[in-house]
Motif scaffolding. Structure first.
Motif, mmCIF file in Angstrom:
data_model
loop_
_atom_site.group_PDB
_atom_site.id
_atom_site.type_symbol
_atom_site.label_atom_id
_atom_site.label_comp_id
_atom_site.label_asym_id
_atom_site.label_seq_id
_atom_site.Cartn_x
_atom_site.Cartn_y
_atom_site.Cartn_z
ATOM 1 N N CYS A 20 36.566 -14.055 -10.924
ATOM 2 C CA CYS A 20 35.145 -14.133 -11.283
ATOM 3 C C CYS A 20 34.548 -12.732 -11.381
ATOM 4 O O CYS A 20 33.724 -12.455 -12.254
ATOM 5 C CB CYS A 20 34.367 -14.991 -10.292
ATOM 6 S SG CYS A 20 34.374 -14.376 -8.591
ATOM 7 N N CYS A 21 34.978 -11.815 -10.509
ATOM 8 C CA CYS A 21 34.448 -10.463 -10.508
ATOM 9 C C CYS A 21 34.983 -9.656 -11.690
ATOM 10 O O CYS A 21 34.263 -8.865 -12.291
ATOM 11 C CB CYS A 21 34.775 -9.761 -9.194
ATOM 12 S SG CYS A 21 33.980 -10.524 -7.765
ATOM 13 N N ASN A 117 28.051 -15.897 -8.799
ATOM 14 C CA ASN A 117 28.611 -15.661 -7.460
ATOM 15 C C ASN A 117 28.084 -14.345 -6.901
ATOM 16 O O ASN A 117 28.017 -13.348 -7.619
ATOM 17 C CB ASN A 117 30.136 -15.603 -7.506
ATOM 18 C CG ASN A 117 30.733 -16.911 -8.001
ATOM 19 O OD1 ASN A 117 30.026 -17.918 -8.088
ATOM 20 N ND2 ASN A 117 31.998 -16.889 -8.345
ATOM 21 N N CYS A 119 29.449 -12.274 -4.993
ATOM 22 C CA CYS A 119 30.453 -11.204 -5.011
ATOM 23 C C CYS A 119 30.474 -10.462 -6.341
ATOM 24 O O CYS A 119 30.974 -9.341 -6.429
ATOM 25 C CB CYS A 119 31.841 -11.785 -4.716
ATOM 26 S SG CYS A 119 32.346 -13.055 -5.906
ATOM 27 N N CYS A 120 29.919 -11.060 -7.374
ATOM 28 C CA CYS A 120 30.073 -10.495 -8.720
ATOM 29 C C CYS A 120 29.050 -9.412 -9.058
ATOM 30 O O CYS A 120 29.228 -8.694 -10.055
ATOM 31 C CB CYS A 120 29.988 -11.592 -9.767
ATOM 32 S SG CYS A 120 31.336 -12.777 -9.654
HETATM 33 ZN ZN LIG Z 1 33.000 -12.518 -8.070
#
Ligand SMILES: [Zn+2]
Length: 306
Positions: A20-21, A117, A119-120
């Motif tokens: 996803c990142c 997300n 984290c992204c």
């Molecule tokens: Zn991510």
């Protein structure tokens, strides 16, 4: 290598583990490139590492073939620019669709679905910086900026950065030669943003340069202060000597001074660089600093009355 290139090289060494990142970073790079539309998907950068990363991430994320071309953008300094582009309208459509954009889009905005997300956020911002960002040499200024071709996209970026809880900063926005510049100023803010995107080493270098500059300024300020003090002493001595000369050149000469002032007056003229304390110690009948000061004041008063 410039500070900005150093920063970009460091950022390209960060490879996020989560897909996803990696996708979010790719989105940041392409959306904030030179163009992101049906007719052209491309970005130009002076960083070879950034260009190769964009190509790699785009191929991985959208499954398309990406071209990298090189051109000389600064003949004299022999600097190269790298252009990353996706050829073929079918492939470009695939890229747009992959990030939830349609091919007839006129008003380009950030599609937040690609960075949902938590984290992204840093990966996305790293991509944006690699694509359209630069940072000034900390020897000159503490300034980081993103040059964006469209106003709404620039506003979206500014809003996105100001919403990042860890950063706690509000970027500025200005119009420069038809582009929109989202910028951050101040050593702390610039270093925080750099660290957030993954350039912790470059951020530390920045803070180190700042510290060195502060120490150097302090030393300079102190030296100036001491020089000013020395000048003040020399100026006072010069004034005293002028007064004594006025007395010796007067009709009565030095003998108009009471006896206890005469020796001091002669010493002052002979030793202009001596401090009051040193003068006092040199007198045949030694005197304290304040005693000398008091007698010199009396000499000045007598000269003034002439
Ligand atoms: Zn991510």
């Amino acid at each position: 290598m410039s500070f900005a290139s150093e920063t970009k090289t460091e950022l390209c060494q960060v490879m996020p583990q989560d897909s996803c990142c990696r996708r979010a970073e790719c989105y940041g790079m392409l959306l904030f490139g030179r163009s992101f539309s049906e007719n052209s998907v491309s970005l130009t950068t002076e960083s070879s590492a950034a260009a190769h990363r964009a190509a790699q991430l785009t191929a991985e994320t959208a499954g398309v073939i990406v071209d990298i071309s090189t051109s000389l953008w600064h003949r004299r300094e022999r600097k190269s620019a790298f252009t990353v582009s996706v050829s073929g309208s079918g492939q470009r459509e695939a890229v747009l669709a992959c990030f939830g954009h349609i091919k007839t889009e006129i008003n380009l905005r950030i599609n937040r679905a690609n960075i949902e997300n938590e984290c992204c956020a840093c990966a996305f911002l790293r991509g944006v910086f690699l694509s359209c960002g630069t940072v000034s040499d900390p020897q000159k200024d503490y300034h980081l900026e993103f040059v964006v071709p469209f106003m709404n996209l620039a506003k979206d970026l500014s809003a996105f950065i100001s919403e990042i809880y860890e950063l706690d900063l509000q970027p500025g926005l200005l119009n420069r030669k038809g582009s929109y510049v989202v910028y951050v100023k101040g050593s702390e803010h610039v270093a925080d943003l750099m660290t957030f995107t993954g350039a912790g080493k470059a951020a530390m270098n920045l803070m180190q340069v700042k510290m060195l500059k502060e120490v150097r300024n302090n030393v300079n300020r102190k030296t100036n202060f001491e020089t000013a003090n020395i000048d003040k002493t020399a100026l006072a001595a010069a004034e005293q000597i002028v007064a004594i000369e006025k007395i010796t050149n007067s009709a009565g000469g030095i003998s108009i001074l009471p006896e206890e002032l005469r020796e001091l007056a002669m010493l002052r003229c002979r030793y202009p660089e001596m401090s009051l304390r040193e003068l006092g110690a040199t007198l045949s009948d030694p005197l304290s600093r304040s005693g000398v000061n008091h007698r010199l004041q009396r000499i000045m008063d007598i000269a003034r009355e002439l």
